[in-house]
Design a protein around this motif. Sequence first.
Motif, PDB file in Angstrom:
ATOM      1  N   ILE A 378       0.579  -0.831  -0.207  1.00 12.98           N
ATOM      2  CA  ILE A 378       0.129  -0.317   0.213  1.00 12.98           C
ATOM      3  C   ILE A 378       1.090   1.375  -0.108  1.00 12.98           C
ATOM      4  CG2 ILE A 378      -1.876   1.247   1.155  1.00 12.98           C
ATOM      5  CD1 ILE A 378      -3.117  -1.023   2.411  1.00 12.98           C
ATOM      6  N   GLN A 379       2.361   1.550   0.197  1.00 11.97           N
ATOM      7  CA  GLN A 379       2.930   2.462   1.087  1.00 11.97           C
ATOM      8  C   GLN A 379       3.789   2.516  -0.573  1.00 11.97           C
ATOM      9  OE1 GLN A 379       4.824   1.570   4.394  1.00 11.97           O
ATOM     10  NE2 GLN A 379       3.922   2.949   5.654  1.00 11.97           N
ATOM     11  N   SER A 380       3.494   1.510  -1.331  1.00 12.12           N
ATOM     12  CA  SER A 380       3.800   1.790  -2.631  1.00 12.12           C
ATOM     13  C   SER A 380       2.727   2.544  -3.568  1.00 12.12           C
ATOM     14  CB  SER A 380       4.860   0.593  -3.166  1.00 12.12           C
ATOM     15  OG  SER A 380       6.089  -0.148  -1.969  1.00 12.12           O
ATOM     16  N   MET A 381       1.990   2.779  -3.714  1.00  9.90           N
ATOM     17  CA  MET A 381       1.154   2.918  -4.039  1.00  9.90           C
ATOM     18  C   MET A 381       0.973   4.480  -4.088  1.00  9.90           C
ATOM     19  SD  MET A 381      -1.968   0.766  -3.203  1.00  9.90           S
ATOM     20  CE  MET A 381      -2.065  -1.382  -3.092  1.00  9.90           C
ATOM     21  N   GLU A 385      -4.248   5.399  -6.132  1.00  9.62           N
ATOM     22  CA  GLU A 385      -4.652   4.586  -6.502  1.00  9.62           C
ATOM     23  C   GLU A 385      -4.735   3.957  -4.839  1.00  9.62           C
ATOM     24  OE1 GLU A 385      -0.561   3.361  -9.381  1.00  9.62           O
ATOM     25  OE2 GLU A 385      -0.021   2.963  -7.384  1.00  9.62           O
ATOM     26  N   ARG A 386      -4.165   4.534  -3.766  1.00 11.66           N
ATOM     27  CA  ARG A 386      -4.826   4.280  -2.600  1.00 11.66           C
ATOM     28  C   ARG A 386      -6.229   4.506  -2.601  1.00 11.66           C
ATOM     29  NH1 ARG A 386      -0.507   5.974   1.682  1.00 11.66           N
ATOM     30  NH2 ARG A 386       1.820   5.406   0.726  1.00 11.66           N
ATOM     31  N   SER A 387      -6.519   5.435  -3.203  1.00  9.80           N
ATOM     32  CA  SER A 387      -8.055   5.900  -3.199  1.00  9.80           C
ATOM     33  C   SER A 387      -8.904   5.165  -3.833  1.00  9.80           C
ATOM     34  CB  SER A 387      -8.349   7.472  -2.856  1.00  9.80           C
ATOM     35  OG  SER A 387      -7.740   8.321  -4.048  1.00  9.80           O
ATOM     36  N   LYS A 398       4.146  -4.009 -11.256  1.00 11.01           N
ATOM     37  CA  LYS A 398       5.294  -4.382 -11.441  1.00 11.01           C
ATOM     38  C   LYS A 398       5.670  -2.881 -10.980  1.00 11.01           C
ATOM     39  CE  LYS A 398       9.229  -4.888 -14.433  1.00 11.01           C
ATOM     40  NZ  LYS A 398      10.539  -4.507 -13.310  1.00 11.01           N
ATOM     41  N   ARG A 399       5.716  -1.513 -10.846  1.00  2.87           N
ATOM     42  CA  ARG A 399       5.909  -0.606 -10.090  1.00  2.87           C
ATOM     43  C   ARG A 399       5.505  -1.006  -8.696  1.00  2.87           C
ATOM     44  NH1 ARG A 399       2.838   2.685  -9.979  1.00  2.87           N
ATOM     45  NH2 ARG A 399       2.121   3.010  -8.119  1.00  2.87           N
ATOM     46  N   ILE A 400       4.824  -0.899  -8.194  1.00  5.21           N
ATOM     47  CA  ILE A 400       4.208  -1.503  -6.570  1.00  5.21           C
ATOM     48  C   ILE A 400       5.170  -2.926  -5.925  1.00  5.21           C
ATOM     49  CG2 ILE A 400       2.448  -1.749  -5.097  1.00  5.21           C
ATOM     50  CD1 ILE A 400       0.627  -0.592  -7.514  1.00  5.21           C
ATOM     51  N   ALA A 401       5.205  -3.224  -6.933  1.00  8.14           N
ATOM     52  CA  ALA A 401       6.154  -4.378  -6.315  1.00  8.14           C
ATOM     53  C   ALA A 401       7.545  -4.654  -6.560  1.00  8.14           C
ATOM     54  CB  ALA A 401       5.939  -6.051  -7.422  1.00  8.14           C
ATOM     55  N   ASP A 402       8.120  -3.954  -7.239  1.00  8.25           N
ATOM     56  CA  ASP A 402       9.354  -2.872  -6.977  1.00  8.25           C
ATOM     57  C   ASP A 402       9.949  -2.387  -5.632  1.00  8.25           C
ATOM     58  OD1 ASP A 402      10.522  -4.516  -9.179  1.00  8.25           O
ATOM     59  OD2 ASP A 402       9.887  -3.072 -10.958  1.00  8.25           O
ATOM     60  N   GLY A 403       9.330  -1.321  -5.530  1.00  4.79           N
ATOM     61  CA  GLY A 403       8.768  -0.434  -4.207  1.00  4.79           C
ATOM     62  C   GLY A 403       8.783  -1.387  -3.050  1.00  4.79           C
ATOM     63  N   GLY A 405       9.540  -4.546  -2.826  1.00  5.54           N
ATOM     64  CA  GLY A 405      10.489  -5.370  -2.221  1.00  5.54           C
ATOM     65  C   GLY A 405      10.240  -7.149  -2.456  1.00  5.54           C
ATOM     66  N   VAL A 406       9.022  -7.251  -2.906  1.00  9.41           N
ATOM     67  CA  VAL A 406       8.383  -8.006  -3.492  1.00  9.41           C
ATOM     68  C   VAL A 406       7.701  -8.889  -4.452  1.00  9.41           C
ATOM     69  CG1 VAL A 406       6.599  -7.592  -1.726  1.00  9.41           C
ATOM     70  CG2 VAL A 406       5.245  -7.266  -3.335  1.00  9.41           C
ATOM     71  N   GLN A 407       7.316 -10.169  -5.036  1.00  2.92           N
ATOM     72  CA  GLN A 407       6.911  -9.716  -6.407  1.00  2.92           C
ATOM     73  C   GLN A 407       5.809  -9.794  -6.802  1.00  2.92           C
ATOM     74  OE1 GLN A 407       9.740 -12.230  -7.926  1.00  2.92           O
ATOM     75  NE2 GLN A 407      10.276 -11.611  -6.128  1.00  2.92           N
ATOM     76  N   ILE A 408       5.596  -9.684  -8.417  1.00  7.06           N
ATOM     77  CA  ILE A 408       4.025  -9.093  -8.786  1.00  7.06           C
ATOM     78  C   ILE A 408       3.294 -10.250  -8.222  1.00  7.06           C
ATOM     79  CG2 ILE A 408       2.414  -8.676 -10.914  1.00  7.06           C
ATOM     80  CD1 ILE A 408       5.055  -8.906 -12.341  1.00  7.06           C
ATOM     81  N   ALA A 409       3.303 -11.940  -8.018  1.00  9.49           N
ATOM     82  CA  ALA A 409       2.277 -12.571  -7.524  1.00  9.49           C
ATOM     83  C   ALA A 409       2.455 -12.206  -6.122  1.00  9.49           C
ATOM     84  CB  ALA A 409       2.833 -13.740  -7.946  1.00  9.49           C
ATOM     85  N   ASP A 410       2.810 -11.581  -5.094  1.00  3.95           N
ATOM     86  CA  ASP A 410       2.152 -11.090  -4.125  1.00  3.95           C
ATOM     87  C   ASP A 410       0.724 -10.152  -3.600  1.00  3.95           C
ATOM     88  OD1 ASP A 410       3.998 -12.575  -2.439  1.00  3.95           O
ATOM     89  OD2 ASP A 410       5.386 -11.450  -2.840  1.00  3.95           O
ATOM     90  N   VAL A 411       1.825  -9.248  -5.720  1.00  5.96           N
ATOM     91  CA  VAL A 411       0.681  -7.618  -5.298  1.00  5.96           C
ATOM     92  C   VAL A 411      -0.335  -8.299  -5.410  1.00  5.96           C
ATOM     93  CG1 VAL A 411      -0.038  -5.434  -6.263  1.00  5.96           C
ATOM     94  CG2 VAL A 411       2.190  -6.352  -5.081  1.00  5.96           C
TER      95      VAL A 411
END
Length: 448
Positions: A378-381, A385-387, A398-403, A405-411
């Motif tokens: 959420i903090q990478s959004m 996007e959060r609202s 992909k940008r959120i996952a990179d921010g 530090g997780v995989q796209i699957a986690d997002v």
Amino acid sequence: MAFDSLSDKLQNVFKKLRSKGVLTEDDVKEAMKEVKRALLEADVNFKVVKSFVKSVSDRAVGEEVLKGLNPGHMVIKIVKEEMDKLMGSEMTEIKLRPSNEITIIMMCGLQGAGKTTTVAKLAYQFKNKGKKPLLVACDVYRPAAIKQLQVNGEKVGVPVFAMGDNNKPLDIAKAAIQHAAKNNINLVFLDTAGRLHVDEDMMNELAEIKDNLDIAYTILTVDSMTGQDAVNVATTFNDKIGIDGVILTKLDGDTRGGAALSIKAVTGKPILYSGMGEKLTDLEPFYPDRMASRILGMGDVESLIEKAQSAIDEEKAKEMEQKFRKASFDFNDFLDQMAQLEQMGGMQEILSMMPGMASQMKNVEIDENAAKTPKAIIQSMTPRERSLQDPISPSRKKRIADGAGVQIADVNRFLKQFEQSKKMMKQMSGMMGGKRRRGGFKMPFGLR
């Protein structure tokens, strides 16, 4: 969780009782043998166990119980009532003097029992009630004791009075009281020295302070995990200097419960508070009836409600409820709910207080750190996007996952869980209607 071992054994006894349509005296005797064994294994004082089992047995074999409609439930009710009595029946409150007078509380205990941390926790509680507390560093023996008190005092926003380790504890206490009088402070906590064991010098020092100052309460801090040793320490302190009550520390890690169930019966002195964690907010008033409910696996809804009420802003709770109903719950709201859960002690503690949940959760490990992943996502959004103003496209994921530090699957997994949560919230809100407890209070995540 606290009292797991004892709670499991007692619940097995009660399960057998409830399964019988009719109870005989032999059934009750057999059940009481198992209760006795469970209490002794929990390190409850032998005389206390003997008296407790006799009291329950005398009441349980009466004609009214054995021939009642639900004899098993009636026996369990008797066990609960006798356990309440064992621990003091009612919560004992520390009654302070009028605000224009100084109340002096002397804290004592052995080293390692958590006394210095506990005194800061206690001062914090009274500060939140509008009192003006002062912590006094009277432990001039233990290395870094003064520094530890100063650090804890700073964390809870309570001033600390110290004179260094070249002064007598009585002189420090006297100077602190003069300081309090000059600075409009009405509550003084004396953090006295502990020892590795009870010795004559320690007792003489405490007696000297009591003889020369107008001490309102002498409170002993004991480590609940030491079982009967804690009871023996409480007995010795009470015999030597006289105590007014006990604070049990580390109760959250005590799987047995011997100290909690023995101290009041052996010493005649009440348990005032219980330490339920390492945070400086983790100190709870000791309610014997609620503690008995926890031990017997009945939950502790009252304490859960109080925790939630202290953690949740009433206006924010009403606003959140409306969002649930309209399904307008967004990621910012999700973060707010997670913060409230953290303030209440985490999901494991919340579930342990819900009736019937403690036994179901005993073999379930809840990873409190698991909340860090959705929080990072959420903090990478972006704010939009959060609202939920901007849809989260594959490139955004992909940008959120990179921010985070997780995989796209986690997002993807989190986004799916979030949508499921929204639907569940709306359904629960509709099912519960307008039912509330205590003037509009609703628990986070729909727990009520």
